[in-house]
Design an enzyme around this catalytic site. Structure first.
Site, PDB file in Angstrom:
ATOM      1  N   GLN A 195       3.667  -1.962   8.659  1.00  0.00           N
ATOM      2  CA  GLN A 195       3.928  -0.524   8.580  1.00  0.00           C
ATOM      3  C   GLN A 195       3.022   0.164   9.605  1.00  0.00           C
ATOM      4  OE1 GLN A 195       6.412   0.660   5.869  1.00  0.00           O
ATOM      5  NE2 GLN A 195       6.747  -1.403   6.665  1.00  0.00           N
ATOM      6  N   GLY A 215       7.993   7.829  -0.363  1.00  0.00           N
ATOM      7  CA  GLY A 215       8.117   6.577   0.362  1.00  0.00           C
ATOM      8  C   GLY A 215       7.876   6.714   1.855  1.00  0.00           C
ATOM      9  N   HIS A 216       7.929   5.575   2.560  1.00  0.00           N
ATOM     10  CA  HIS A 216       7.633   5.582   3.988  1.00  0.00           C
ATOM     11  C   HIS A 216       8.729   6.289   4.788  1.00  0.00           C
ATOM     12  CE1 HIS A 216       9.569   1.280   4.466  1.00  0.00           C
ATOM     13  NE2 HIS A 216      10.429   2.173   4.025  1.00  0.00           N
ATOM     14  N   ASN A 217       8.301   6.933   5.862  1.00  0.00           N
ATOM     15  CA  ASN A 217       9.178   7.634   6.813  1.00  0.00           C
ATOM     16  C   ASN A 217       9.804   8.905   6.241  1.00  0.00           C
ATOM     17  OD1 ASN A 217       8.684   5.292   8.282  1.00  0.00           O
ATOM     18  ND2 ASN A 217      10.713   4.439   7.899  1.00  0.00           N
TER      19      ASN A 217
END
Length: 354
Positions: free
Chosen positions: A216, A257-259
């Site tokens: 990540q 969450g990511h992004n």
């Protein structure tokens, strides 16, 4: 009265000064020089306290209050008890919030939790390459890593960790046991106890013989005036950044969450989860326990009802609810139809037959 062991009251203030601060109009006959020492609910306020009336349900308490002054909508002014000084506002609750900030300013920006404001405690660990701004507070057990930066006036609570390379802006409150890594934090940000910022996003290439971890490589960008509640988590991006927009308020126990990209002024209530790569526009509201599927867009001004599951894009300004989420009126019609269906009697029920 708020407990002085926990809350520092900056009062008293003259009624005229309060009126200017909150943008209210002094009613005819109100004493502009009246000193107000505190804020209090209608039923608990005394002659030196300021209260407010926003909900008509409390009109009886308003009529009987012993407060010295009260913020009210002009339409309720005639119901005030004799001698009560009135501050007239079309948004009484918002005006009361501004007045409360005047008396308890640290509750807006976050005060220290240990008792040594403006000091770096000997039990704090600061890397030699880190930069600490003037007037910053580092409480016992706080850790600031290599090349990290902490802005002036910021509080880093007990046992909080600011990872290497991270930046935290001015006048922030980073609560006890918060961890910040791979992140840049703006000014006047509040991270309540137990918040986790910048840990790995949940990224794996699934398959046999094992699931392979995807590095990540993004960051978390938290813009100015954001507030994030206790034990909420914001994952760093997988490549692009995770972004929390200016002025957004996130409740306790929320997972981002990511992004994910969240716009300005959003409200995200407790136990909500926003999956990776979802985009929220400006001033979006997600009520409690909403689930948002990844890779979709909830456009600006949309509002999602509690316990809804969003699996498709939501148009700007729309109100959605249900599982799956759809326009609120459609959802409500379906609920009513199902309720009515359940009330139908089988043939013979009214006569007691089987």
């Amino acid at each position: 009265m708020a407990d002085s062991r926990f809350f520092s009251n900056k009062g008293p203030f003259a009624l005229a000064d309060i009126a200017v601060r909150i943008g209210a109009e002094l009613a005819t006959g109100a004493d502009a020089t009246l000193l107000i020492g505190d804020v209090a609910p209608l039923d608990a306020a005394g002659p030196s306290d300021l209260s407010f009336l926003d909900n008509p349900k409390y009109a009886a308490a308003f009529a009987a209050t012993a407060a010295g002054a009260c913020i009210v909508h002009p339409r309720f002014a005639a119901k005030a008890p004799e001698g009560l000084a009135l501050l007239l506002s079309k948004e009484p609750y918002r005006a009361y919030a501004l007045a409360s900030q005047l008396f308890y300013s640290e509750e807006v920006t976050g005060g220290d939790t240990f008792g040594d404001r403006g000091a770096i405690h000997p039990l704090a660990a600061v890397h030699p390459t880190a930069k600490i701004g003037a007037g910053a507070t580092l409480e016992p057990g706080a850790v600031v890593g290599a090349f990290a930066e902490v802005g002036q006036g910021t509080v880093i609570g007990a046992n909080a960790s600011i990872g290497k390379g991270c930046t935290v802006g001015k006048n922030c409150f980073i609560g006890p046991n918060v961890t910040v890594s791979h992140a840049h934090i703006g000014d006047r940000v509040m991270l309540h106890p137990g918040v986790r910022i910048g840990q790995d996003g949940f990224g794996f290439a699934m398959g046999l013989p094992r699931h392979e971890k995807v590095p990540q490589l993004g960051r978390v960008i938290v813009q100015d005036d954001v507030e994030i509640g206790a034990n909420s988590t914001v994952d760093r991006g997988a490549g692009p950044d995770t972004v929390i927009g200016e002025g957004t308020k996130i409740d306790n126990l929320v997972q981002i969450g990511h992004n994910v990209v969240i716009g300005r002024g959003c409200i995200i209530v407790a136990l909500t989860g926003v999956s990776g790569s979802a985009h929220l526009g400006d001033f979006v509201v997600l009520a409690a326990q909403v689930g948002v599927t990844g890779h979709l867009t909830i456009n600006s001004g949309a509002q999602i009802a509690a316990r809804s599951a969003v699996i498709h894009d939501v148009p700007a300004g729309q109100k959605y609810g249900g599982v799956p989420a759809r326009p609120v009126r459609e959802w409500q019609r379906e609920l009513i139809a199902v309720k009515n269906l359940g009330r139908r009697r089988k043939p013979g029920e009214e006569s007691g037959q089987d």
